[in-house]
Enzyme design. Structure first.
Site, PDB file in Angstrom:
ATOM      1  N   CYS A   4       0.843  -1.194   0.000  1.00 53.71           N
ATOM      2  CA  CYS A   4       0.000   0.000   0.000  1.00 53.71           C
ATOM      3  C   CYS A   4       0.877   1.244   0.000  1.00 53.71           C
ATOM      4  CB  CYS A   4      -0.880   0.019   1.233  1.00 53.71           C
ATOM      5  SG  CYS A   4      -1.817  -1.497   1.441  1.00 53.71           S
ATOM      6  N   ARG A  29       1.775   1.824  -5.924  1.00 52.32           N
ATOM      7  CA  ARG A  29       1.942   0.799  -4.895  1.00 52.32           C
ATOM      8  C   ARG A  29       0.677  -0.027  -4.684  1.00 52.32           C
ATOM      9  NH1 ARG A  29       6.392   1.722  -1.802  1.00 52.32           N
ATOM     10  NH2 ARG A  29       5.526   0.447  -0.141  1.00 52.32           N
ATOM     11  N   TRP A  79      -3.664  -2.057  -1.882  1.00 52.66           N
ATOM     12  CA  TRP A  79      -3.632  -3.225  -2.766  1.00 52.66           C
ATOM     13  C   TRP A  79      -3.839  -4.448  -1.900  1.00 52.66           C
ATOM     14  CZ3 TRP A  79      -4.433  -3.561  -7.607  1.00 52.66           C
ATOM     15  CH2 TRP A  79      -4.180  -4.763  -8.273  1.00 52.66           C
ATOM     16  N   ASN A 105       0.092  -0.475   6.215  1.00 52.42           N
ATOM     17  CA  ASN A 105       0.668  -1.263   5.129  1.00 52.42           C
ATOM     18  C   ASN A 105       1.341  -2.465   5.762  1.00 52.42           C
ATOM     19  OD1 ASN A 105       1.871  -2.130   2.713  1.00 52.42           O
ATOM     20  ND2 ASN A 105       3.688  -0.895   3.063  1.00 52.42           N
ATOM     21  N   GLY A 106       1.110  -3.657   5.213  1.00 49.59           N
ATOM     22  CA  GLY A 106       1.753  -4.847   5.765  1.00 49.59           C
ATOM     23  C   GLY A 106       0.720  -5.869   6.173  1.00 49.59           C
ATOM     24  N   GLU A 490      12.920 -12.046 -20.073  1.00 51.05           N
ATOM     25  CA  GLU A 490      12.456 -10.708 -19.698  1.00 51.05           C
ATOM     26  C   GLU A 490      11.411 -10.197 -20.700  1.00 51.05           C
ATOM     27  OE1 GLU A 490      12.602  -8.973 -17.132  1.00 51.05           O
ATOM     28  OE2 GLU A 490      12.302  -6.896 -17.711  1.00 51.05           O
ATOM     29  N   LYS A 494       7.593  -9.168 -19.699  1.00 53.35           N
ATOM     30  CA  LYS A 494       6.994  -7.859 -20.001  1.00 53.35           C
ATOM     31  C   LYS A 494       5.650  -8.044 -20.687  1.00 53.35           C
ATOM     32  CE  LYS A 494       8.840  -5.671 -18.005  1.00 53.35           C
ATOM     33  NZ  LYS A 494       9.983  -5.869 -17.174  1.00 53.35           N
ATOM     34  N   GLU A 497       2.915  -9.426 -18.228  1.00 55.01           N
ATOM     35  CA  GLU A 497       2.393  -8.526 -17.209  1.00 55.01           C
ATOM     36  C   GLU A 497       1.675  -7.319 -17.807  1.00 55.01           C
ATOM     37  OE1 GLU A 497       5.269  -6.875 -14.457  1.00 55.01           O
ATOM     38  OE2 GLU A 497       6.748  -6.608 -16.020  1.00 55.01           O
ATOM     39  N   HIS A 513      13.804 -29.943 -27.580  1.00 57.84           N
ATOM     40  CA  HIS A 513      13.501 -30.868 -26.474  1.00 57.84           C
ATOM     41  C   HIS A 513      12.067 -30.726 -25.988  1.00 57.84           C
ATOM     42  CE1 HIS A 513      17.683 -32.010 -26.397  1.00 57.84           C
ATOM     43  NE2 HIS A 513      18.019 -30.733 -26.361  1.00 57.84           N
ATOM     44  N   LYS A 616       3.749  -2.522  -7.586  1.00 56.24           N
ATOM     45  CA  LYS A 616       5.172  -2.253  -7.808  1.00 56.24           C
ATOM     46  C   LYS A 616       6.066  -2.940  -6.777  1.00 56.24           C
ATOM     47  CE  LYS A 616       8.471  -0.154 -10.001  1.00 56.24           C
ATOM     48  NZ  LYS A 616       8.827  -0.821 -11.277  1.00 56.24           N
TER      49      LYS A 616
HETATM   50  O1  M6R Z   1      11.573  -4.160  -6.307  1.00 53.85           O
HETATM   51  P1  M6R Z   1      12.170  -5.440  -6.852  1.00 53.85           P
HETATM   52  O2  M6R Z   1      13.207  -5.201  -7.885  1.00 53.85           O
HETATM   53  O3  M6R Z   1      12.658  -6.345  -5.748  1.00 53.85           O
HETATM   54  O4  M6R Z   1      10.959  -6.191  -7.545  1.00 53.85           O
HETATM   55  C1  M6R Z   1      11.124  -7.473  -8.066  1.00 53.85           C
HETATM   56  C2  M6R Z   1       9.993  -7.855  -8.985  1.00 53.85           C
HETATM   57  O5  M6R Z   1       8.774  -7.848  -8.282  1.00 53.85           O
HETATM   58  C3  M6R Z   1       9.881  -6.932 -10.198  1.00 53.85           C
HETATM   59  O6  M6R Z   1      11.055  -6.904 -10.949  1.00 53.85           O
HETATM   60  C4  M6R Z   1       8.730  -7.388 -11.124  1.00 53.85           C
HETATM   61  O7  M6R Z   1       9.052  -8.609 -11.677  1.00 53.85           O
HETATM   62  C5  M6R Z   1       8.466  -6.344 -12.217  1.00 53.85           C
HETATM   63  N1  M6R Z   1       7.068  -6.020 -12.221  1.00 53.85           N
HETATM   64  C6  M6R Z   1       8.776  -6.849 -13.581  1.00 53.85           C
HETATM   65  O8  M6R Z   1       8.523  -5.904 -14.563  1.00 53.85           O
END
Ligand code: M6R
Length: 621
Positions: A4, A29, A79, A105-106, A490, A494, A497, A513, A616
């Protein structure tokens, strides 16, 4: 999972405006619901609403903002997957008298017991959340016993009873000139202005007003007033806090004419890389910052682990190739969520590199704690000054990507690769596996990368057009070899997500394989080609892989070095990138994949900054 955004303010401006502006910058967040509380006269004005911040603002317009005319207040953007995102679960939560308000938050892990205790005492809880228990507990502590009439003492007493991770911000209508905030394993930073003080989950919330910040430590509580702040531990003893000046400003936290933060952040990658490298090569040597590990410590290292999640994990997979090549040390790259559950072999001579943009990812933090318990040395690579992961590590190397607001990592990812490479070079230097002139050459090649990335950014129209064409595709596969393999992972991440599209990354050599069974006519397959000069053998093997999938009807989209003519006949779409040293190619080949995913998502009408089901920072396991 709960992540949050929290902001609190005591000052001379209309608190509602300050808090809403802050929440707007913290919405990355969490964006399930939002709420505000403002101390008004001898009461508390509270409004909260499920959905995005815009819903709360519309609600405030309906009820009239004049009822919120105070100069102290707080807000929350939530969130949640626990306690549905409905109005009654939105923060702030109040006690039964409505005089205490809390944002949280938490996760309060012992909330079931606390809730039972409150219910047994006749308290009727109005929400399904753990957070609400804190409001009732504070109200009861304030009403009775040793802590009666003392808000900081009441909050401290409650914090001592809470288990789990929390940032709490608490107001009481009887104490209109102060706000109390506390933290354990969840972020909280202070902003110090002239005649005004802020608390927030992230400096972005108050950067418009001040760049002077104070980092709070674990199990600390702060009382903020218009005139300043006091930091205490949970037992009321004065506690040390670390002031710092934020090295970016408001413009960095705003979209600057871009439709989305993510698009701006893609464009900022040359600067992010240059800023991350700046100052790390001096007098012919690699220099790390906040180096609490000696050269001897680095010389003693006999094994490296990189632990991280998501894109940060991919940055580790990329770096493995370079670190092993430069240092001749074995490097294992592990998902932080798996690391501590499999009893990894760690000792004093193991270096664990914990990579995290936010510095607050719970899986990575727990991996750091596990590594330190096993006596391994931990070096954090982090983009957030003073976050929990660097605080709990033996050393830290900051990436200077600036604030990354888009949920999908872009500039932070490139900066992480660069920082991981600096770690590799520092190890090679300390261990003598590279001569000083070789270390210098590698660094200078790295330092030339911002320009190469700028060049790629100048040629993204073709990729965008392709993205629009692919927006109806059902799935996309990504293939790569060597450092191109993590780039493929990667690229697929992308796309998943942002565009909610089925996407998979594979090592191209694995195709035969199993995954080749997925190939069907028209399936888009993105292939990241190695350099024909740098990696001739791999290059020719990958050309064979492409011809195999093309023969089975796939639509081949090939990312290849400029002038790579051998691959042209096999590419239905050829995207050229500048020729750079092999180990550095991920810094350029990732960029078209980011642009592609963003454009597909935009064409499908999705918000690329706030993808569904994601946030995030993921601050609980
Ligand atoms: O804040 P962090 O780098 O530890 O976050 C790690 C992952 O949650 C973050 O890289 C996530 O995979 C991204 N949304 C990818 O685009």
């Amino acid at each position: 999972m709960r992540v949050c955004g929290i902001v609190g303010y005591v000052g001379h401006r209309p608190a509602l405006d300050v808090v809403l502006d802050g929440l707007r910058r913290l919405e990355y967040r969490g964006y399930d619901s939002a709420g505000v509380a403002v101390l008004v006269g001898d009461g508390l004005a509270v409004e909260r609403k499920a959905g995005r911040l815009a819903n709360l603002e519309a609600r405030l317009d309906e009820v009239g903002r004049e009822g919120f005319a105070g100069t102290a207040g707080m807000g929350h953007t939530r969130w949640a997957t626990h306690g549905a995102p409905v109005d009654r679960n939105s923060h702030p939560h109040r006690d039964t008298t409505g005089r205490v308000a809390v944002v949280h938050n938490g996760i309060i892990e012992n909330f079931a017991a606390l809730r039972a205790e409150l219910e047994a005492a006749g308290v009727e809880l109005a929400s399904d959340t753990d957070s609400e228990t804190a409001a009732h507990l504070v109200a009861r502590a304030y009403a009775d016993g040793d802590t009666r009439g003392d808000l900081p003492a009441s909050v401290r007493a409650v914090c001592r009873r809470l288990e789990g991770a929390f940032t709490l911000v608490v107001t009481h209508a009887d104490e209109p000139d102060l706000i109390v905030a506390a933290r354990r394993s969840s972020p909280l930073v202070l902003g110090i202005g002239a005649g005004e003080t802020f608390v927030a989950s992230d400096v972005a919330a108050f950067i418009e007003h001040t760049r002077e910040a104070v980092e709070l430590g674990q199990d600390q509580l702060v009382v903020i007033t218009r005139g300043g702040y006091e930091v205490l531990d949970f037992h009321g003893e004065p506690a040390p806090a670390k002031p710092f000046t934020v090295d970016w400003d408001l413009s960095a936290a705003e979209k600057g004419g871009h439709e989305y933060f993510m698009l701006k952040e893609i464009d900022e990658q040359p600067t992010a890389l240059a800023d991350t490298l700046r100052g790390h090569f001096s007098d012919g040597r690699i220099v790390l910052d906040e180096q609490r590990l000696s050269d001897q410590d680095l010389r003693d290292v006999d094994k490296v682990f990189v632990v991280a999640c998501g894109s940060a994990y991919h940055s580790g997979l990329v770096a493995k190739y370079a670190i092993e090549h430069w240092t001749r040390l074995p490097v294992e790259v592990e998902l932080a969520s798996e690391f501590r559950y499999r009893d990894p072999v760690l000792d004093r001579d193991t270096l664990v590199v914990a990579v995290s943009q936010s510095g607050e990812t719970a899986d990575t933090l727990e991996a750091v704690r596990h590594a330190r318990e096993q006596k391994a040395r931990v070096l954090a690579v982090c983009n957030t000054n003073g976050a929990q992961i660097p605080r709990e590590s033996d050393a830290v190397l900051y990436t200077h990507a600036g604030p990354e607001i888009g949920v999908a990592s872009t500039k932070a990812f490139l900066a992480q690769i660069a920082a991981n490479y600096l770690v590799g070079l520092a190890l090679a230097q300390a261990r003598g596996t590279k001569y000083p002139d070789e270390v210098a050459r590698e660094f200078h090649e790295l330092a030339a990368m911002p320009e190469a990335v700028r060049q790629v950014l100048g040629t993204t129209e073709q990729v965008k057009a392709l993205g629009r064409e692919l927006s109806e595709a059902k799935a996309v596969l990504f293939l790569g070899r060597h450092v191109g393999y993590p780039v493929a992972l990667e690229g697929a991440l992308k796309l998943k997500e942002l565009a909610y599209m089925h996407a998979e990354g594979f090592a191209a050599g694995e195709l035969k394989h199993g995954p080749i069974a997925l190939i069907e006519p028209g399936l888009p397959v993105v292939v990241v080609m190695p350099s024909p000069k740098g990696r001739a053998v791999l290059h020719s093997k990958l050309v064979s892989n492409i011809s195999e999938i093309q023969a089975r009807g796939a639509r081949t989209i090939v990312i290849a070095e400029e002038g790579d003519e051998t691959v042209r006949p096999f590419a239905d779409e050829l995207i050229e990138i500048p020729a750079v040293p092999t180990l550095l190619q991920p810094l350029v080949s990732t960029v078209p994949l980011q642009v592609l995913a963003a454009e597909i998502a935009r064409s499908r009408g999705y918000d690329v900054d706030k993808p569904r089901n994601l946030a995030k920072s993921v601050t609980v396991e």
